[in-house]
Design an enzyme around this catalytic site. Sequence first.
Site, PDB file in Angstrom:
ATOM      1  N   GLY A  25       0.826  -1.209   0.000  1.00 38.78           N
ATOM      2  CA  GLY A  25       0.000   0.000   0.000  1.00 38.78           C
ATOM      3  C   GLY A  25       0.850   1.245   0.000  1.00 38.78           C
ATOM      4  N   GLY A  26       0.180   2.304   0.411  1.00 38.41           N
ATOM      5  CA  GLY A  26       0.890   3.575   0.460  1.00 38.41           C
ATOM      6  C   GLY A  26       0.031   4.697  -0.054  1.00 38.41           C
ATOM      7  N   GLY A  27       0.031   5.786   0.671  1.00 37.11           N
ATOM      8  CA  GLY A  27      -0.741   6.954   0.257  1.00 37.11           C
ATOM      9  C   GLY A  27       0.176   8.020  -0.313  1.00 37.11           C
ATOM     10  N   GLY A  28      -0.191   9.274  -0.102  1.00 37.61           N
ATOM     11  CA  GLY A  28       0.612  10.361  -0.636  1.00 37.61           C
ATOM     12  C   GLY A  28       1.904  10.572   0.116  1.00 37.61           C
ATOM     13  N   ALA A  30       3.765   8.102   1.997  1.00 39.58           N
ATOM     14  CA  ALA A  30       4.745   7.021   2.171  1.00 39.58           C
ATOM     15  C   ALA A  30       4.430   5.826   1.280  1.00 39.58           C
ATOM     16  CB  ALA A  30       4.782   6.583   3.636  1.00 39.58           C
ATOM     17  N   VAL A  32       4.498   1.768   1.303  1.00 41.89           N
ATOM     18  CA  VAL A  32       4.376   0.786   2.386  1.00 41.89           C
ATOM     19  C   VAL A  32       4.677  -0.610   1.830  1.00 41.89           C
ATOM     20  CG1 VAL A  32       2.903  -0.171   4.192  1.00 41.89           C
ATOM     21  CG2 VAL A  32       2.620   2.220   3.496  1.00 41.89           C
ATOM     22  N   LYS A  48       7.810   1.486   6.064  1.00 37.66           N
ATOM     23  CA  LYS A  48       7.267   2.681   5.418  1.00 37.66           C
ATOM     24  C   LYS A  48       8.433   3.542   4.964  1.00 37.66           C
ATOM     25  CE  LYS A  48       2.962   2.916   8.094  1.00 37.66           C
ATOM     26  NZ  LYS A  48       2.155   3.714   9.055  1.00 37.66           N
ATOM     27  N   ASP A 148      -6.391  12.194  10.484  1.00 37.02           N
ATOM     28  CA  ASP A 148      -6.638  11.406   9.275  1.00 37.02           C
ATOM     29  C   ASP A 148      -7.227  10.036   9.619  1.00 37.02           C
ATOM     30  OD1 ASP A 148      -6.738  11.178   6.526  1.00 37.02           O
ATOM     31  OD2 ASP A 148      -4.714  10.367   6.326  1.00 37.02           O
TER      32      ASP A 148
END
Length: 427
Positions: A25-28, A30, A32, A48, A148
Amino acid sequence: MKRDREPHNIGDLINNRYRILKRVGGGGQAYVYLAEDNEDNGKEAIVKVLRFQSFSKRHRKQELNLFSREAEIFGKFSHPLLPVLYDFITENGKHYIIEEYIEGKPLEAVIRSSTVPMESKEILFFLSQMLDLLQLLHSQDPPIIVRDIKPGNIVIDKQGNPHMVDFTIAREHKPGKSDTVRMGSPGYAPPEQYKGMTDPRSDIYSLGATAYQMITRFDPSNKPFALPGIRELNPQADRKLETIIKKAISMDPDDRYQTAEKMKVDVNEAHSAVRKKTKGSRIQFHTIRVLGIALIVFLTLLGIFALYNLWEKSLEKKKLPMKHAFSCSTNLVGISLALEKYAKVHQGKYPDSLKDLTPRYIKSIPTCSAADYDTYSASYKKGVVSTRVSGKEVYGEIYTIYCRGNFHRDAILGRNRPRFVKGKGLE
């Protein structure tokens, strides 16, 4: 300066210890990865990698501070809903957080994989646990604001417990001081977060928006601040839970729960009511099940009793032909003895009719109890047979007599009806 690209491939080794297994995964903020710890028997861990979003050195410094803040929170607190911090590493210009791997499923995936909203008792259990974590974070001096909370940042483990796994934009709340970074997720971030003025009530809103999605399956990001009514989407929603969520997502922070502790009081009360209701339903279901089992047992016993009666009657029916057949056989032997007496007196000849036997040779011709007429007289036949004696043809008489009784065919005799044949006897 350019933005970072995908920093690692499968098999890459970090700090000569953590081997990358796959990206999870991973967002803006980091990337992951799932990795294995070569110094701890291949134990799985989450890696991360900070993902810079800005070209500005000043903004990149802020991003690194926020990333470091997440590691600080994980390292500072020991709570069942938080992953354990293993390490914070800077290597080859990259920054890493190594933390505990929580085996489970993102709440976002749990909601999407179901075709119906989650049950109220599950949501209330979830809220109670999350509020316990918020009480800990908001009670710090200064309070820590997550900023968040959303389904994508929460993992549900195999036991159904939630875990908050992303604190990338968490900050310390200082009254009167605005946020240095105004980030958040549309639909889950409250109105004041867009103005850079978050406080503990902002987390209450985000948690309420998450619960809203759990009970309706409607993604708040589709209509931020203009969400459809809960009962419009889920008419079966628990009313107490509906009231709690509506208060938590009020536009005005002053209309929300002012603390996680106050919200938890209402959540626990609603949870207790739902459990009692569920328990009552279980008791009712159990009662119905017991009555159903009792009815099945009763009908089974009734069936066994009925089958026993049928078996007993059938046994009696089988005994009856046996009784008839035995009596009939006795009659045939008696008639045959009378026929032999007659033949002895009449030079081996037999009578043309059984009536010729009475009353000298037999008192009367008996009647079979299985027949409604003189079946013996009707069946009596005589004939002639020849045999060679010293080369000459010698003729002699023979007779057969049998019974046509209606029940003899059911008798267990190895033949259909009793039959007496001269020279052979009863067969």
